[in-house]
Design an enzyme around this catalytic site. Structure first.
Site: not given
Length: 469
Positions: A389, A392
């Protein structure tokens, strides 16, 4: 719809020699070239014209459609995008390797030299205005087109006008089919994308108009960069045979896609824009980085990745509109294997993140133990993440710094890879909506408290912890 032909001001008196009788004339409709002048006065009188003997399809060329009434929502489904394969005479994969370390200016010059009037720059109204500046610096004629979805910010429309005046060009606008838009809105409403995803709306308002535009070209130029979305654009070459769309000759392989700034980082783009005094969209000063349609774009908050301002209600893997879906590279989601002691290990396919001595790597068993405890010895702060991600990844630095600041304070900081086999559990038991999700397990509470903000800088996260510990 009448077409406007884009021209670029020359930057030296010798530029005009590029197009004399000793060389092939650039393909395309009429071009207007200008003598060197101050950029603020670049709309000087035309000097010379060069014409192509054979007809060229207009950028917005499309088959004539019957004026009969189209059944409601009948045209919102995807149509076949390619037909037969066309042989590509040049090895663009090899060319991409040769240009891998070339500057954006060199790549732009090569693209315009090869395709003349059969290539155009795709301009979205964001920082890809750098492409227009690079094209101007080559001294070659160039064309620019843009997709007007009908739902852009007012600031973006004003920016289009500013760019046209600054460079003395006419942007070739492409619009969605009115019947298709009407069918979509009548059947599903104005904001259906908030409920069932943005892909259908983007297909009607962006992808199909783009497909029509590209049917009149042999190549196009985009502002894609690898760092824009590591999860979907990590392997963009500087030039490639377009894997999705067709060019004027039709079929797979009939269109070449150039990405001159693929290897350039965002901050370097902005350094270039400032150094060259290039006009930019006023939305950038309001926190917008990646700019699209008004309902689907918002400012980026501290600690967020630039693409997180687009379609923020959807999962990170969905943050493409379909214009560049041929470049999508989805990372392999990491999985964790509970070993009974609260530790976890990835499956080796995607490098893990949040790696620091101050952060505890929790397994499914470890998280379940936290959920069972109603009276903990210390509070826990845990991030639910997926290694692939980009959002993230964007907050990794601030989370590691926060963990270091909380070391020795009595607050434990952990991470839990909630992707893959653990995603369903995280959604049902840990309030996971999208990655990343941050939870605080207080000392005297049986349920974790979800961090409600999308500001992921150290100060904001610290304020959350201090308010509840």
């Amino acid at each position: 719809m009448a077409l406007s032909i884009t021209s670029a001001p020359s930057i030296s008196a010798s530029i005009s020699s590029r197009f004399d009788s000793s060389r092939d004339q650039p393909k395309g409709s009429t071009f207007v070239s200008y003598q060197p002048s101050d950029r603020s006065h670049c709309q000087s009188a035309a000097v010379s014209y060069s014409r192509r003997q054979t007809a060229v399809k207009a950028l917005n060329a499309e088959p004539r459609r019957s004026d009969s009434v189209v059944p409601l929502a009948a045209k919102t489904s995807a149509a076949p995008e390619v037909s037969e394969k066309v042989e590509v005479s040049e090895d663009f994969e090899q060319l991409a390797k040769e240009l891998e370390n070339a500057s954006p200016l060199e790549i732009m010059d090569k693209a315009l030299e090869k395709f003349g009037n059969d290539i155009a720059i795709a301009f979205s109204g964001a920082e890809d205005v750098a492409l227009i500046e690079y094209a101007r610096l080559t001294g070659r004629p160039f064309r620019v087109f843009s997709l007007d979805t009908g739902r852009l910010n007012p600031e973006t429309y004003k920016f289009f006008d500013t760019v046209e005046k600054q460079y003395g060009i006419h942007i070739e606008y492409m619009f969605p089919d009115a019947v298709e838009v009407q069918a979509l809105v009548r059947s599903k409403g104005l904001f259906s994308f908030y409920e069932d995803g943005h892909q259908e709306c983007c297909r009607v308002r962006k992808v199909r108009p783009l497909r029509r535009a590209l049917k009149g070209l042999r190549a196009w130029i985009t502002g894609q960069r690898k760092d824009q979305s590591p999860g979907t654009r990590a392997e963009i070459p500087v030039v490639q045979v377009d894997p999705v769309f067709e060019g004027m000759d039709g079929g797979v392989g009939s269109l070449v896609k150039w990405n001159p700034v693929a290897n350039v980082e965002g901050h370097d783009i902005w350094n270039f824009l400032r150094a060259m005094n290039v006009p930019v969209n006023s939305l950038h000063s309001q926190g917008y980085i990646s700019i699209g349609c008004e309902p689907c774009t918002r400012p980026v908050l501290p600690g967020q990745h630039e693409r997180e301002g687009r379609w923020w209600w959807e999962d990170a893997k969905a943050k493409e509109c379909g214009l560049h879906k041929g470049n999508i590279k989805e990372g392999n989601a990491g999985h964790v294997n509970g070993n009974g002691n609260g530790a976890a290990h990835g499956n080796g396919t995607t490098p893990d993140i949040f790696e620091a001595q101050s952060i505890v790597n929790l397994s499914r068993v470890g998280v379940e133990n936290l959920l069972k405890l109603e009276d903990r010895r210390e509070p826990w702060l845990v991030v639910l993440y997926a290694p692939w991600c980009p959002f993230c990844q964007a907050m990794e630095g601030s989370y590691v710094e926060l963990a270091e600041k909380l070391a020795g304070t009595g607050v434990k900081v952990g991470k839990f890879n909630a992707d893959g086999d653990q995603k369903s559990f995280a959604q049902n038991e840990l309030q996971l909506g999208s990655f990343p999700t941050i939870l605080l397990f207080p000392k005297h509470s049986s349920r974790p408290i979800k961090y409600p903000s999308e500001k992921r800088d150290v100060d904001s996260l610290m304020a959350f912890v201090n308010a509840l510990r």
